[in-house]
Design a protein around this motif. Structure first.
Motif, PDB file in Angstrom:
ATOM      1  N   ARG A 742       7.377  81.363  44.295  1.00 53.40           N
ATOM      2  CA  ARG A 742       8.720  81.166  44.817  1.00 53.40           C
ATOM      3  C   ARG A 742       9.484  80.112  44.008  1.00 53.40           C
ATOM      4  NH1 ARG A 742      10.352  82.232  50.380  1.00 53.40           N
ATOM      5  NH2 ARG A 742      12.468  81.463  50.555  1.00 53.40           N
ATOM      6  N   ASP A 743       8.769  79.015  43.687  1.00 53.59           N
ATOM      7  CA  ASP A 743       9.403  77.966  42.865  1.00 53.59           C
ATOM      8  C   ASP A 743       9.801  78.523  41.503  1.00 53.59           C
ATOM      9  OD1 ASP A 743       8.908  76.261  44.897  1.00 53.59           O
ATOM     10  OD2 ASP A 743       7.285  75.151  43.904  1.00 53.59           O
ATOM     11  N   MET A 746      12.828  80.630  41.766  1.00 56.65           N
ATOM     12  CA  MET A 746      14.025  79.806  41.920  1.00 56.65           C
ATOM     13  C   MET A 746      14.450  79.227  40.566  1.00 56.65           C
ATOM     14  SD  MET A 746      15.119  76.482  42.190  1.00 56.65           S
ATOM     15  CE  MET A 746      13.661  75.516  42.538  1.00 56.65           C
ATOM     16  N   LEU A 747      13.466  78.769  39.788  1.00 61.79           N
ATOM     17  CA  LEU A 747      13.787  78.204  38.467  1.00 61.79           C
ATOM     18  C   LEU A 747      14.418  79.263  37.572  1.00 61.79           C
ATOM     19  CD1 LEU A 747      10.584  76.035  37.943  1.00 61.79           C
ATOM     20  CD2 LEU A 747      12.923  75.179  38.155  1.00 61.79           C
ATOM     21  N   ARG A 748      13.913  80.488  37.664  1.00 58.59           N
ATOM     22  CA  ARG A 748      14.501  81.585  36.872  1.00 58.59           C
ATOM     23  C   ARG A 748      15.926  81.838  37.343  1.00 58.59           C
ATOM     24  NH1 ARG A 748      14.427  84.166  33.258  1.00 58.59           N
ATOM     25  NH2 ARG A 748      13.865  86.304  33.730  1.00 58.59           N
ATOM     26  N   ALA A 749      16.107  81.782  38.669  1.00 54.46           N
ATOM     27  CA  ALA A 749      17.449  82.018  39.212  1.00 54.46           C
ATOM     28  C   ALA A 749      18.406  80.929  38.764  1.00 54.46           C
ATOM     29  CB  ALA A 749      17.384  82.078  40.730  1.00 54.46           C
ATOM     30  N   LEU A 750      17.900  79.722  38.621  1.00 55.85           N
ATOM     31  CA  LEU A 750      18.758  78.609  38.195  1.00 55.85           C
ATOM     32  C   LEU A 750      19.035  78.631  36.692  1.00 55.85           C
ATOM     33  CD1 LEU A 750      17.519  75.473  40.161  1.00 55.85           C
ATOM     34  CD2 LEU A 750      19.484  76.902  40.618  1.00 55.85           C
ATOM     35  N   GLY A 751      18.361  79.510  35.977  1.00 56.37           N
ATOM     36  CA  GLY A 751      18.676  79.640  34.562  1.00 56.37           C
ATOM     37  C   GLY A 751      17.562  79.264  33.609  1.00 56.37           C
ATOM     38  N   VAL A 834      12.358  88.035  39.461  1.00 57.97           N
ATOM     39  CA  VAL A 834      12.946  86.879  40.144  1.00 57.97           C
ATOM     40  C   VAL A 834      13.089  87.133  41.648  1.00 57.97           C
ATOM     41  CG1 VAL A 834      14.929  85.336  40.208  1.00 57.97           C
ATOM     42  CG2 VAL A 834      14.212  86.334  38.047  1.00 57.97           C
ATOM     43  N   LEU A 835      13.605  88.295  41.987  1.00 59.17           N
ATOM     44  CA  LEU A 835      13.845  88.556  43.414  1.00 59.17           C
ATOM     45  C   LEU A 835      12.552  88.657  44.203  1.00 59.17           C
ATOM     46  CD1 LEU A 835      16.812  91.053  43.220  1.00 59.17           C
ATOM     47  CD2 LEU A 835      16.834  88.652  43.894  1.00 59.17           C
ATOM     48  N   LEU A 838      11.194  85.235  44.707  1.00 61.31           N
ATOM     49  CA  LEU A 838      11.932  84.470  45.716  1.00 61.31           C
ATOM     50  C   LEU A 838      11.575  84.898  47.136  1.00 61.31           C
ATOM     51  CD1 LEU A 838      15.449  84.248  44.055  1.00 61.31           C
ATOM     52  CD2 LEU A 838      13.956  82.335  44.652  1.00 61.31           C
ATOM     53  N   ARG A 839      11.116  86.140  47.263  1.00 58.48           N
ATOM     54  CA  ARG A 839      10.736  86.635  48.595  1.00 58.48           C
ATOM     55  C   ARG A 839       9.314  86.232  48.953  1.00 58.48           C
ATOM     56  NH1 ARG A 839      12.443  91.864  46.842  1.00 58.48           N
ATOM     57  NH2 ARG A 839      14.691  91.954  47.038  1.00 58.48           N
TER      58      ARG A 839
ATOM     59  N   LEU B  53      20.648  88.730  38.887  1.00 60.87           N
ATOM     60  CA  LEU B  53      19.210  88.648  39.186  1.00 60.87           C
ATOM     61  C   LEU B  53      18.573  90.027  39.135  1.00 60.87           C
ATOM     62  CD1 LEU B  53      19.276  86.083  42.147  1.00 60.87           C
ATOM     63  CD2 LEU B  53      18.543  85.672  39.805  1.00 60.87           C
ATOM     64  N   THR B  77      20.073  85.054  31.548  1.00 62.50           N
ATOM     65  CA  THR B  77      19.589  83.810  32.156  1.00 62.50           C
ATOM     66  C   THR B  77      20.476  82.634  31.741  1.00 62.50           C
ATOM     67  OG1 THR B  77      17.360  84.712  31.964  1.00 62.50           O
ATOM     68  CG2 THR B  77      17.526  82.401  32.512  1.00 62.50           C
ATOM     69  N   ARG B  80      23.724  82.812  33.554  1.00 60.09           N
ATOM     70  CA  ARG B  80      23.569  82.361  34.947  1.00 60.09           C
ATOM     71  C   ARG B  80      23.486  80.835  34.999  1.00 60.09           C
ATOM     72  NH1 ARG B  80      19.638  85.858  36.301  1.00 60.09           N
ATOM     73  NH2 ARG B  80      17.951  84.423  35.832  1.00 60.09           N
ATOM     74  N   ARG B  81      22.734  80.293  34.033  1.00 63.85           N
ATOM     75  CA  ARG B  81      22.531  78.847  34.000  1.00 63.85           C
ATOM     76  C   ARG B  81      23.872  78.096  33.931  1.00 63.85           C
ATOM     77  NH1 ARG B  81      19.316  76.537  28.936  1.00 63.85           N
ATOM     78  NH2 ARG B  81      17.588  77.750  29.780  1.00 63.85           N
TER      79      ARG B  81
END
Lengths: 841, 231
Positions: A742-743, A746-751, A834-835, A838-839, B53, B77, B80-81
């Protein structure tokens, strides 16, 4: 019921983690099954060797260096109570135009079968001189059949014989030396050996063994040993005991590594299922039921892993059946039988119980922790981490106290065989303390490591260091496992390199001679007859010979004590650049060469056991009366590991013993001379004398053969450790990656790009290895230096000490292990959707 | 347009679940858009498509002029960043890092040193009224405080587009209202574009525009908050 509802479902849901945890136990139990099999096989080898050589004898008369006069056999037969006296004379040699070293086994064909076992598969037993028997292996390998005429090459040139029969080499004499043996009559053996002397007389008595022994002592010379046949194995048994302790410890550690994985899994499981535990507790499930649920889970994992481990262990044993598992010492200079590696079936139930119980114990702590959770705590996910951190001070105190106590113990207890086990265990206790200190060390690094790693590697470095130092509870078990593995790997490689380094040193300093002429004997290191003066004179006058250094090899017996003696002409020896491999005391040959004040250097296990040090005096009853020999140092390279070897100058020896015989001539040739040609000429010219001429490579090969059985086991253990390290680290990194899915999402989602995620996981593995290295390298070096030097001293060879390149090589291996082990989990982390991540719950 | 969706369709489980069907949507800069709908209506999928995503099966997603479907995984990515601020229902803070470190994370990932971005992190935490909680780890914060940290983190990279998935779903009504007020204020004060997924009409009332999804299609669109409140 609760377990069935929730636990089993959880294990199935997280099947990758479950499989990896089970693998940890599988590896541990595999080792638990395999290692005792090696140990048992070594003892079997020693035991069947005894059976094959001594047969059904209940007393054995064993020769010293000089052999037994065959005429004494009749005197033995005359002793009351002796029913059978069966002589044996063995030697070494080759088939003509063949390089394999064979054992020549000289017997009295008329009576030998009444004591020793021979199974004829073809032809007839030998009837007399000129006939030989061959084991099936040798006959098949060399394409020899019954009726073939062989040319045998012994110490004294060649000898013709006809093959009268082929022996089944699954049992009995034919099993000795791996079936590379030729059985012949005594007269043939004497001819090939170059001397009419026996190695032993096997005696069958009517019953009163003790009385017969006493009577035999009256008719036999003092130099020979009269004892039970099992006395042969005394030194080997002692060394096997020591080796057993080491192997058992390695065994337990391997199992502990598996237990750590189970602990890791159960801890992660408890952390993840806090909410579930909270719900169950709020629904009225008792603490005991919660605890039982997790213990049962751990037990189930352990039982499955143990069962699989046993199966794998048996497969590994069968796959390694052809390994030459010999006892670590062959003091009698006699051929040995090799028992086939076989499963120690008795250990299987123990392995199963050990694997399962270890898992239950490993699961108990997380289970207890889970049962103590209050329902409301389930929301506070890092309580466990905080508890861990708050207990770190206690761990530091406990760890340091253990280290201190162990160090005091190690340095204050005597370095003798009786204390070896205690000393070894104290060192392993230190390893336990290092495990306790590992967590606090990680916490301590929490302030330094993240900013440093951030500066060096950016976000991946920061995240890796953060995870490592601020969630120590999750990685401490893995780190400890790595530390233990690395520690043991250093120990194993240190031992291997120790032997290799000693051999290199021996080759560079002692075995510098182009040719060695020696009196015939049972091996290159045990001449039985001396070199005739005319050979010595001829060798010295040959134009190709630059130097021929004389040495006397003999024994001296006083009551129970037998001294091995090496008397070397040090003037000539040192002039050609040879030197002894010195251990203790100043390397001073002047004192040794002073015949007015007899001095010796000593070597052998007795040096350690009896605590003989530089400055001590050994009083020997020589032909010149009692002489006090001053010990000016200790050296390595014992002739017989279980006995004391006195090394002195030839001049001193001759003056004290009034004995001018020479057993070895170490020859350095002129630079332009051809070693092969000179050897051939000498073999031709000295064919009538009982001497052997060997070159440098032959000496080295014979020497290496002595150590192969020791290093093969230790190399096997190193390989096992590397496999466990890779397996353990891979599974742990996988568990960490899946647990942090999950972490990572989230890091992937943040870029964070895939490359950064991959780097972060690899950096985490490397950091973990790095911290483990900080502990394991000093600990490993200490253990190697102390433990191995002890064992090596006992068997009389030098331990080279820990060398920087060995440590460096081990570190490179560990680095590669970390990279290999973390690569796939890291790639998995990088490729994570990523999704989905996150789930992840 | 800040966000454009042209005829976007998406499916899961190899076509067994049709999440979105032919969605067309334009969102202007500075707009606060709420996406509503029942569970499984496709609202989270829509948000994930805008965040890059995941990629649509059909159609184009254009954010700030970039065709997301044409970008490589790496470029997506990086896009998005620098351009998207994400707020999750479950907060998704890193448990090992303090509130301040979590806020600074997007720029740390972008290679900035802690020292140069610390002031901005502290400023944002002050903005979300967490001045006294900067050095606390997530487990030492309440749910509302954690979500404030997540909002501050979403603002850290000065992304022009903020995407929030049920930002008040895990919070009590008082904390939820505080968060929504904060988001509304941010959009107005800093002229950000905000897309928020919610199933709560009271949360949606803070938006300029409400889009309702049903069975993967836009079933209703309202432009005036008051009307929603009345209905």
């Amino acid at each position: 019921m609760i377990f069935q509802w929730t636990g089993w479902r959880h294990l199935r849901h997280h099947w990758i983690r479950t499989v990896l945890s089970i693998l940890g136990i599988v590896m541990g139990v595999t080792a638990f099954t395999f290692v005792p099999s090696i140990s048992r096989t070594m003892r079997s080898s020693a035991s069947i060797t005894l059976d094959d050589i001594a047969g059904r004898a209940d007393i054995e008369i064993r020769a010293d260096q000089n052999g037994i006069d065959p005429a004494l056999v009749e005197s033995v037969r005359d002793v009351e109570g002796v029913e059978l006296a069966v002589p044996l004379s063995n030697g070494i040699g080759r088939l003509a135009e063949d390089h394999d070293l064979l054992v020549f086994f000289g017997i009295d064909p008329a009576i030998d079968r009444q004591v020793r076992t021979y199974k004829l598969t073809e032809g007839d037993f030998i009837a007399g001189a000129g006939e030989v028997l061959l084991p099936r292996t040798l006959a098949d390998d060399k394409d020899i059949s019954v009726g073939d005429r062989l040319t045998l090459g012994g110490f004294t040139g060649s000898h013709e014989a006809v093959v009268s029969g082929i022996l089944d080499d699954s049992a009995g004499v034919a099993r000795l030396n791996g079936g590379y043996l030729i059985v012949m009559g005594l007269s043939d053996a004497y001819q090939l050996r170059g001397a009419e002397s026996l190695d032993s007389i096997a005696i069958v008595t009517g019953g009163d063994t003790a009385r017969v022994k006493d009577s035999l002592a009256t008719v036999m010379p003092d130099e020979v040993e009269i004892g039970d046949p099992s006395g042969r194995n005394r030194a080997a048994e002692q060394l096997l005991d020591a080796l057993d302790i080491q192997m058992s410890m390695i065994n337990l550690l391997v199992l502990a590594l598996g237990a750590m994985l189970i602990y890791n899994t159960m801890s992660v499981s408890v952390t993840q299922r806090r909410k579930e535990i909270g719900v169950l507790r709020s629904m009225g499930v008792s603490r005991r039921q919660i605890q039982r649920m997790f213990v049962m889970e751990a037990g189930a994992l352990g039982a499955i892993g143990s069962a699989l481990g046993i199966v794998l262990g048996i497969i590994v044993v069968y796959a390694s059946r052809n390994l030459p598992v010999l006892p670590p010492s062959n003091t009698a200079n006699l051929p040995q039988s090799t028992a086939q590696l076989d499963v120690a079936y008795g250990v299987l139930p123990i392995a199963f119980m050990a694997g399962t119980l270890t898992s239950v114990v490993a699961g108990y702590l997380p289970a207890r922790y889970a049962s103590r959770l209050e329902p409301v705590e389930s929301m506070r996910l890092s309580q466990a981490e905080r508890d861990f951190v708050s207990h770190s001070r206690q761990r530091i105190v406990i760890g340091l106290v253990i280290v201190l106590v162990s160090l005091v113990g190690v340095f204050s207890l005597p370095r003798t065989l009786e204390y070896f086990a205690i000393n070894t265990n104290l060192i392993y206790l230190m390893l336990g303390a290092a495990i306790a200190l590992f967590g606090p060390a990680l916490i301590g690094l929490g302030r330094i490591l993240p900013p440093v790693m951030n500066r060096l590697f950016g976000a991946p470095g920061l995240i890796a260091a953060d995870n490592l130092t601020k969630r120590p509870r999750r990685v401490v078990v893995t780190g400890a496992m790595l530390m233990v593995g690395l520690w043991m790997a250093l120990l194993a490689t240190g031992s291997n390199f120790g032997y290799t380094a000693f051999m290199e040193e021996w080759q560079a300093n002692e075995n510098i001679w182009d040719l060695t002429v020696m009196g015939a004997g049972t091996s290159y290191f045990t001449p039985i007859v001396s070199i005739p003066p005319e050979v010595i004179e001829d060798a010295n006058t040959r134009p190709e010979v630059a130097a021929a250094v004389m040495e006397r090899y003999t024994t001296h017996t006083e009551g129970e004590t037998t001294y091995y003696i090496r008397a070397i002409d040090f003037n000539a020896y040192l002039a050609k650049g040879a030197r002894l491999i010195w251990n203790e005391g100043e390397e001073d040959y002047t004192a040794l060469q002073n015949a007015d004040k007899p001095s010796v250097v000593v070597t052998g296990m007795s040096v350690v056991i009896d605590g003989i040090t530089t400055g001590a005096t050994i009083t020997v009853n020589t032909p010149s009366g009692e002489v006090d020999f001053v010990v000016v140092g200790t050296v390595y390279g014992a002739l017989a590991p279980d006995q004391l070897t006195l090394v002195m100058d030839l001049g001193t020896y001759r003056q004290v013993w009034h004995d001018n015989r020479v057993d070895r001539l170490m020859i350095a040739l002129e630079p332009e001379a051809s070693t092969a040609e000179v050897r051939r000429d000498m073999q031709r010219d000295y064919a009538v004398y009982s001497v052997a001429i060997v070159d440098n490579a032959d000496m080295q090969a014979a020497f290496i053969e002595r150590f192969n059985s020791i290093t093969s086991v230790s190399r096997l253990m190193t390989a096992l450790l590397v496999v466990i390290l890779i397996g353990g680290l891979t599974s742990t990194m996988f568990i960490l990656v899946y647990d942090r899915r999950r972490d990572l999402g989230m890091l992937r989602a943040l870029g964070m790009v895939r490359r950064q995620i991959v780097s972060s996981v690899i950096l985490e593995a490397l950091l973990l290895v790095g911290v483990a290295v900080l502990f394991a390298v000093p600990g490993g070096i200490f253990t190697v230096t102390y433990n191995s030097s002890f064992v090596h001293d006992m068997i009389g060879i030098k331990y080279a000490g820990v060398q920087a390149n060995h440590v460096l090589m081990t570190l490179v291996v560990v680095l590669v292990v970390a990279l290999v082990a973390s690569f796939t989990p890291a790639r998995t982390a990088g490729r994570m959707d990523v999704l989905q991540a996150l789930r992840y719950e | 347009m800040t966000v454009q969706l042209h005829n976007v369709s998406h499916e899961y489980n190899y076509g067994k679940v049709q999440a979105l069907r032919g969605i067309n949507l334009d969102i202007r800069a500075g707009q606060f858009v709420a996406i509503m709908g029942a569970s499984g209506s496709g609202k989270s999928t829509l948000l994930h498509l805008i965040a890059g995503l995941t990629q649509p099966r059909d159609g184009d997603v254009i954010v700030l002029g970039h065709h997301l479907g044409k970008l490589s995984d790496n470029d997506l990515t990086l896009f998005r960043r620098r351009n998207i601020g994400l707020i999750f229902q479950a907060f998704n803070l890193l448990p090992t890092m303090t509130a301040l470190e979590n806020v600074m994370l997007p720029l740390i990932i972008d290679g900035k040193s802690k020292r140069e971005i610390r002031a901005r992190g502290e400023h944002l935490l002050r903005l979300v009224q967490l001045t006294d909680r900067m050095d606390h780890r997530p487990d030492e914060l309440s749910g509302g405080q954690q979500q404030r940290v997540a909002i501050a983190r979403a603002l850290m990279n000065e992304a022009p587009v903020l995407l929030a998935d049920e930002p008040t779903g895990n919070l009590d009504s008082k904390s939820g209202e505080d968060i929504l007020y904060l988001l509304r204020e941010l959009v107005e004060r800093e002229n950000r574009t905000m897309v928020m997924v919610t199933h709560d009409p009271r949360a949606a009332a803070y938006a300029d525009r409400i889009i309702t999804l049903s069975d993967g299609q836009i079933s209703e669109e309202l432009g005036i908050v008051a009307e929603v409140m009345v209905s």
